[in-house]
Design a protein around this motif. Structure first.
Motif, PDB file in Angstrom:
ATOM      1  N   VAL A 224       0.846  -1.195   0.000  1.00 27.38           N
ATOM      2  CA  VAL A 224       0.000   0.000   0.000  1.00 27.38           C
ATOM      3  C   VAL A 224       0.880   1.242   0.000  1.00 27.38           C
ATOM      4  CG1 VAL A 224      -1.801   1.275   1.210  1.00 27.38           C
ATOM      5  CG2 VAL A 224      -1.825  -1.225   1.246  1.00 27.38           C
ATOM      6  N   SER A 225       0.680   2.115  -1.005  1.00 25.05           N
ATOM      7  CA  SER A 225       1.562   3.254  -1.177  1.00 25.05           C
ATOM      8  C   SER A 225       0.832   4.594  -1.143  1.00 25.05           C
ATOM      9  CB  SER A 225       2.341   3.108  -2.489  1.00 25.05           C
ATOM     10  OG  SER A 225       3.295   4.135  -2.642  1.00 25.05           O
ATOM     11  N   TRP A 226      -0.042   4.879  -2.128  1.00 24.46           N
ATOM     12  CA  TRP A 226      -0.685   6.196  -2.169  1.00 24.46           C
ATOM     13  C   TRP A 226      -1.930   6.156  -3.037  1.00 24.46           C
ATOM     14  CZ3 TRP A 226      -0.774   9.302  -6.751  1.00 24.46           C
ATOM     15  CH2 TRP A 226      -0.024   8.799  -7.828  1.00 24.46           C
ATOM     16  N   GLY A 227      -2.622   7.280  -3.104  1.00 21.56           N
ATOM     17  CA  GLY A 227      -3.819   7.403  -3.915  1.00 21.56           C
ATOM     18  C   GLY A 227      -4.538   8.702  -3.616  1.00 21.56           C
ATOM     19  N   GLN A 228      -5.499   9.029  -4.437  1.00 25.56           N
ATOM     20  CA  GLN A 228      -6.298  10.242  -4.257  1.00 25.56           C
ATOM     21  C   GLN A 228      -7.479   9.919  -3.360  1.00 25.56           C
ATOM     22  OE1 GLN A 228      -5.886  13.551  -5.533  1.00 25.56           O
ATOM     23  NE2 GLN A 228      -7.496  13.879  -4.030  1.00 25.56           N
ATOM     24  N   GLY A 229      -7.443  10.421  -2.125  1.00 24.21           N
ATOM     25  CA  GLY A 229      -8.525  10.134  -1.189  1.00 24.21           C
ATOM     26  C   GLY A 229      -8.631   8.653  -0.902  1.00 24.21           C
ATOM     27  N   CYS A 230      -9.829   8.202  -0.561  1.00 27.99           N
ATOM     28  CA  CYS A 230     -10.075   6.796  -0.274  1.00 27.99           C
ATOM     29  C   CYS A 230     -11.346   6.337  -0.973  1.00 27.99           C
ATOM     30  CB  CYS A 230     -10.253   6.561   1.230  1.00 27.99           C
ATOM     31  SG  CYS A 230      -8.844   7.041   2.242  1.00 27.99           S
ATOM     32  N   ALA A 231     -11.233   5.326  -1.808  1.00 27.63           N
ATOM     33  CA  ALA A 231     -12.386   4.695  -2.460  1.00 27.63           C
ATOM     34  C   ALA A 231     -13.187   5.650  -3.337  1.00 27.63           C
ATOM     35  CB  ALA A 231     -13.295   4.052  -1.413  1.00 27.63           C
ATOM     36  N   ARG A 232     -12.537   6.671  -3.878  1.00 27.21           N
ATOM     37  CA  ARG A 232     -13.244   7.603  -4.760  1.00 27.21           C
ATOM     38  C   ARG A 232     -13.406   6.991  -6.155  1.00 27.21           C
ATOM     39  NH1 ARG A 232     -10.380  13.515  -3.614  1.00 27.21           N
ATOM     40  NH2 ARG A 232     -10.611  13.509  -1.334  1.00 27.21           N
ATOM     41  N   PRO A 233     -14.515   7.257  -6.814  1.00 28.23           N
ATOM     42  CA  PRO A 233     -14.688   6.772  -8.190  1.00 28.23           C
ATOM     43  C   PRO A 233     -13.547   7.250  -9.089  1.00 28.23           C
ATOM     44  CG  PRO A 233     -16.768   7.591  -7.333  1.00 28.23           C
ATOM     45  CD  PRO A 233     -15.706   7.978  -6.334  1.00 28.23           C
ATOM     46  N   ASP A 234     -13.075   6.352  -9.924  1.00 25.02           N
ATOM     47  CA  ASP A 234     -12.029   6.647 -10.920  1.00 25.02           C
ATOM     48  C   ASP A 234     -10.672   6.971 -10.318  1.00 25.02           C
ATOM     49  OD1 ASP A 234     -13.815   6.287 -13.106  1.00 25.02           O
ATOM     50  OD2 ASP A 234     -14.606   8.313 -12.757  1.00 25.02           O
ATOM     51  N   TYR A 235     -10.490   6.688  -9.020  1.00 27.00           N
ATOM     52  CA  TYR A 235      -9.187   6.880  -8.396  1.00 27.00           C
ATOM     53  C   TYR A 235      -8.798   5.613  -7.633  1.00 27.00           C
ATOM     54  CZ  TYR A 235      -9.052  11.819  -9.601  1.00 27.00           C
ATOM     55  OH  TYR A 235      -9.003  13.008 -10.299  1.00 27.00           O
ATOM     56  N   PRO A 236      -8.230   4.629  -8.329  1.00 30.87           N
ATOM     57  CA  PRO A 236      -7.829   3.387  -7.665  1.00 30.87           C
ATOM     58  C   PRO A 236      -6.679   3.614  -6.700  1.00 30.87           C
ATOM     59  CG  PRO A 236      -6.955   3.462  -9.891  1.00 30.87           C
ATOM     60  CD  PRO A 236      -7.874   4.645  -9.757  1.00 30.87           C
ATOM     61  N   GLY A 237      -6.420   2.636  -5.874  1.00 24.86           N
ATOM     62  CA  GLY A 237      -5.256   2.693  -5.001  1.00 24.86           C
ATOM     63  C   GLY A 237      -3.999   2.380  -5.785  1.00 24.86           C
ATOM     64  N   VAL A 238      -2.882   2.988  -5.380  1.00 22.76           N
ATOM     65  CA  VAL A 238      -1.597   2.744  -6.025  1.00 22.76           C
ATOM     66  C   VAL A 238      -0.699   1.995  -5.036  1.00 22.76           C
ATOM     67  CG1 VAL A 238       0.387   3.769  -7.198  1.00 22.76           C
ATOM     68  CG2 VAL A 238      -1.867   4.876  -7.348  1.00 22.76           C
ATOM     69  N   TYR A 239      -0.096   0.929  -5.530  1.00 22.55           N
ATOM     70  CA  TYR A 239       0.704   0.031  -4.702  1.00 22.55           C
ATOM     71  C   TYR A 239       2.099  -0.130  -5.302  1.00 22.55           C
ATOM     72  CZ  TYR A 239      -3.963  -1.146  -3.028  1.00 22.55           C
ATOM     73  OH  TYR A 239      -5.238  -1.062  -2.524  1.00 22.55           O
TER      74      TYR A 239
END
Length: 256
Positions: A224-239
């Motif tokens: 688990v690394s980063w991402g835009q917000g949490c669980a937002r549409p069209d913003y997956p998690g980046v690992y």
């Protein structure tokens, strides 16, 4: 994207970007609808390799005495006795929790906030629990992954007492770049639903993203690394893409 902007992606806690299997709460306009639950409580012993770190991050047992986590969760490489690893329980308040102090930290060589987001923590003594093997090829960089952590159950929420788990599907580099033009292909891997609703969040950084291998055993594909917000549409998690760094991780572990 520069490292300052990346650091804003998933809320800083104790100076680190810390990421949880999450739920999205309904807005007042849709309060009558059932909430979209991103995470459910893990069973005791379900993921025995999971580790909670005292700075507010997650991790996994690479060996019984070495924790694999994210570089942004730790300081510089060297002796470090300030971190406490908690393992063996899903309930962090359980009297059965195993707590071991750190002795050393090894942060990925060349880490500067962009990519290379992995680190190792050596513990003062081994923890007698199953370890999580790491992917050494890209063969498992697909399908559906499991994520788990004690982080927030919603964006901006409090971190959790109980370990939560969720499943997220692989997102191709091409699709992920539409949301994150700064994605470092080959070093990072994305996962999440287009509609959002399931993701890692504040407090999950450093924890593993994993799936079953061909023999049915758990294997770690991401960190688990980063991402835009949490669980937002069209913003997956980046690992962090573990297979890219598998050789370096194993070599570094051998030096500890």
């Amino acid at each position: 994207m520069n490292k300052f902007v990346r650091a804003l992606k998933r809320c800083a806690v104790v100076g680190a970007v810390v990421l949880a299997a999450v739920s999205l709460q309904p807005s007042s306009a849709s309060a009558a609808a059932p909430p979209v639950v991103g995470g459910t409580r893990a069973a005791q012993g379900e993921f025995p390799f999971m580790v909670r770190l005292s700075m507010g991050c997650g991790g996994s047992l690479l060996t019984q005495q070495i924790v694999l986590t994210a570089a942004h969760c730790v300081g510089a490489s060297g002796n470090n006795t300030s971190i406490t690893a908690t393992a063996g329980v899903v309930d962090l308040r359980s009297s059965s929790a195993i707590k071991v102090r750190s002795t050393k930290v090894l942060r990925a060589p060349g880490y500067n906030g962009d990519g290379k987001d992995w680190a190792l923590i050596k513990l003062a003594q081994p923890i007698n629990l199953p370890t999580l093997k790491i992917a050494e090829t890209t063969a498992y960089n697909n399908g559906t992954f499991t994520v788990a952590g004690w982080g927030a159950a919603r964006e901006g929420g409090a971190q959790q007492r109980y370990l939560l788990k969720a499943q997220v599907p692989f997102v191709s580099d091409a699709s992920c770049r539409q949301s994150y033009p700064s994605l470092i292909a080959g070093e990072e891997i994305c996962a999440g639903f287009p509609q959002g609703g399931v993701d890692t969040c504040q407090g999950d950084s450093g924890g593993p993203m994993f799936r079953r291998d061909n023999a049915g055993a758990w294997i770690q594909v991401g960190i688990v690394s980063w991402g835009q917000g949490c669980a937002r549409p069209d913003y997956p998690g980046v690992y962090t893409e573990v297979s890219t760094f598998a050789s370096a991780i194993k070599s570094a572990a051998a030096t500890l």
